[in-house]
Design a protein around this motif. Structure first.
Motif, short mmCIF file in Angstrom:
data_model
loop_
_atom_site.label_atom_id
_atom_site.label_comp_id
_atom_site.label_asym_id
_atom_site.label_seq_id
_atom_site.Cartn_x
_atom_site.Cartn_y
_atom_site.Cartn_z
N ILE A 1 -39.81 -15.97 15.11
CA ILE A 1 -39.58 -16.97 14.12
C ILE A 1 -40.31 -18.17 14.96
O ILE A 1 -40.43 -18.58 16.10
CB ILE A 1 -38.22 -17.42 14.40
N LEU A 2 -41.21 -18.81 13.95
CA LEU A 2 -42.30 -19.70 14.53
C LEU A 2 -41.35 -21.25 14.84
O LEU A 2 -40.78 -21.90 13.84
CB LEU A 2 -43.26 -19.99 13.56
N LEU A 3 -41.42 -21.57 15.95
CA LEU A 3 -40.98 -22.92 16.41
C LEU A 3 -41.74 -24.13 16.54
O LEU A 3 -41.45 -25.30 16.74
CB LEU A 3 -39.98 -22.81 17.81
N GLY A 4 -43.11 -23.98 16.67
CA GLY A 4 -44.29 -24.68 16.66
C GLY A 4 -45.54 -24.07 16.75
O GLY A 4 -45.53 -22.92 16.47
N LYS A 5 -46.50 -24.87 17.00
CA LYS A 5 -47.97 -24.35 16.61
C LYS A 5 -48.09 -22.96 17.88
O LYS A 5 -48.75 -22.24 17.56
CB LYS A 5 -49.01 -25.35 17.19
N ALA A 6 -47.42 -23.18 18.98
CA ALA A 6 -47.86 -22.16 20.32
C ALA A 6 -46.36 -21.75 20.64
O ALA A 6 -46.43 -21.25 21.58
CB ALA A 6 -48.45 -22.90 21.21
N VAL A 7 -45.29 -21.80 19.87
CA VAL A 7 -44.01 -21.49 20.34
C VAL A 7 -43.65 -20.38 19.11
O VAL A 7 -43.32 -20.81 17.95
CB VAL A 7 -43.09 -22.54 20.62
N THR A 8 -42.84 -19.48 19.79
CA THR A 8 -42.30 -18.46 18.92
C THR A 8 -40.72 -18.11 19.64
O THR A 8 -40.73 -17.93 20.97
CB THR A 8 -43.12 -17.26 18.45
N LEU A 9 -39.98 -17.68 18.82
CA LEU A 9 -38.66 -17.22 19.17
C LEU A 9 -38.51 -15.75 18.81
O LEU A 9 -38.54 -15.70 17.57
CB LEU A 9 -37.45 -18.26 18.94
N THR A 10 -37.99 -15.05 19.56
CA THR A 10 -37.39 -13.70 19.12
C THR A 10 -36.11 -13.43 19.80
O THR A 10 -35.85 -13.58 20.98
CB THR A 10 -38.40 -12.53 19.75
N VAL A 11 -35.12 -12.93 18.84
CA VAL A 11 -33.80 -12.86 19.27
C VAL A 11 -33.29 -11.36 19.34
O VAL A 11 -34.02 -10.38 18.73
CB VAL A 11 -32.89 -13.36 18.06
N VAL A 12 -32.93 -11.06 20.53
CA VAL A 12 -32.30 -9.64 20.77
C VAL A 12 -30.96 -9.46 20.72
O VAL A 12 -30.19 -10.20 21.15
CB VAL A 12 -33.15 -9.18 22.31
N ASN A 13 -30.63 -8.50 20.21
CA ASN A 13 -29.18 -8.02 19.94
C ASN A 13 -28.85 -7.24 20.87
O ASN A 13 -28.70 -6.15 21.07
CB ASN A 13 -29.06 -7.45 18.65
N SER A 14 -28.84 -8.03 22.31
CA SER A 14 -28.53 -7.27 23.55
C SER A 14 -26.86 -7.14 23.84
O SER A 14 -26.30 -7.71 23.05
CB SER A 14 -29.02 -8.10 24.64
N LEU A 15 -26.83 -6.01 24.69
CA LEU A 15 -25.41 -5.73 24.98
C LEU A 15 -25.21 -5.92 26.57
O LEU A 15 -26.18 -5.21 27.13
CB LEU A 15 -25.03 -4.40 24.47
N ASP A 16 -24.15 -6.33 26.90
CA ASP A 16 -23.82 -6.58 28.38
C ASP A 16 -23.47 -4.98 28.78
O ASP A 16 -22.19 -4.57 28.13
CB ASP A 16 -22.76 -7.56 28.63
N ASN A 17 -23.91 -4.47 29.99
CA ASN A 17 -23.43 -3.15 30.20
C ASN A 17 -22.47 -3.14 31.52
O ASN A 17 -22.40 -2.24 32.07
CB ASN A 17 -24.46 -1.97 30.05
N GLU A 18 -22.16 -4.32 32.16
CA GLU A 18 -21.48 -4.70 32.99
C GLU A 18 -22.07 -4.10 34.38
O GLU A 18 -21.73 -3.96 35.40
CB GLU A 18 -20.22 -4.07 32.97
N LEU A 19 -23.73 -3.79 34.41
CA LEU A 19 -24.26 -3.42 35.21
C LEU A 19 -24.39 -4.15 36.63
O LEU A 19 -24.15 -3.72 37.93
CB LEU A 19 -25.61 -3.04 35.21
N TYR A 20 -24.27 -5.54 36.24
CA TYR A 20 -24.27 -6.57 37.25
C TYR A 20 -22.89 -7.58 37.16
O TYR A 20 -22.97 -8.64 37.59
CB TYR A 20 -25.47 -7.29 37.07
N GLY A 21 -21.97 -6.71 36.91
CA GLY A 21 -20.33 -7.62 36.74
C GLY A 21 -20.22 -8.11 37.91
O GLY A 21 -19.55 -9.27 37.64
#
Length: 169
Positions: free
Chosen positions: A91-111
């Protein structure tokens, strides 16, 4: 080639300098932090202690929400929600900036050390081989104490973090 950072969506909204970097940048954000924008916008709790600063931040959050809700951007976000760990198209946010969204999941590895969103940020950082960018010194300290093998930068060091020579190979 753009620099990549894992960051919370609210920080992209709050820190204006992140939208005018000296080099191309891709911000990778966990989807849960996009949803947090709505919580910040609707919360009666102030985000900033100064009322004028708080109003400015609330307005910036509203602008980012509005932009992400535009039909094309919303469609890109929805594509990321189909499969765990999938990424949205940029997703373009400016001339030099893009945004990528990740559907991440907490796996409690660092809980023991991190909250669920911090865990997702660390996991994305590892998966994408991209440093974390944050303004939360306690988060940085917990990463160091837990000896998590990722790069992390304070937002105050953003321009330094853009330097090619410090990135992971």
């Amino acid at each position: 080639m753009s620099r990549r950072f894992v960051i919370e969506a609210v920080m992209v909204a709050i820190y204006g300098e992140l939208l005018v970097p000296s080099a191309p940048v891709e911000y990778i954000v966990p989807y849960k932090t996009v949803m947090e924008l709505y919580e910040f916008q609707g919360s009666p709790e102030p985000i900033m202690s100064d009322p004028a600063d708080n109003q400015h931040v609330v307005n910036k959050i509203a602008e980012l929400i509005s932009y992400l809700e535009e039909p094309l951007n919303r469609k890109k976000l929805e594509r990321a929600l189909n499969v765990p760990w999938s990424k949205s198209p940029s997703i373009l946010l400016g001339k030099a900036v893009t945004l990528t969204v990740v559907n991440s999941l907490d796996n409690e590895l660092y809980g023991e050390f991190l909250d669920p969103i911090e865990t997702e940020m660390v996991l994305i950082s590892k998966r994408e081989n991209a440093p974390v960018l944050t303004d939360q010194l306690e988060f940085i300290q917990r990463i160091i104490e837990a000896e998590i093998p990722i790069q992390v930068f304070d937002i105050g060091d953003f321009e330094f973090a853009l330097d090619d020579s410090i990135f992971l190979q």
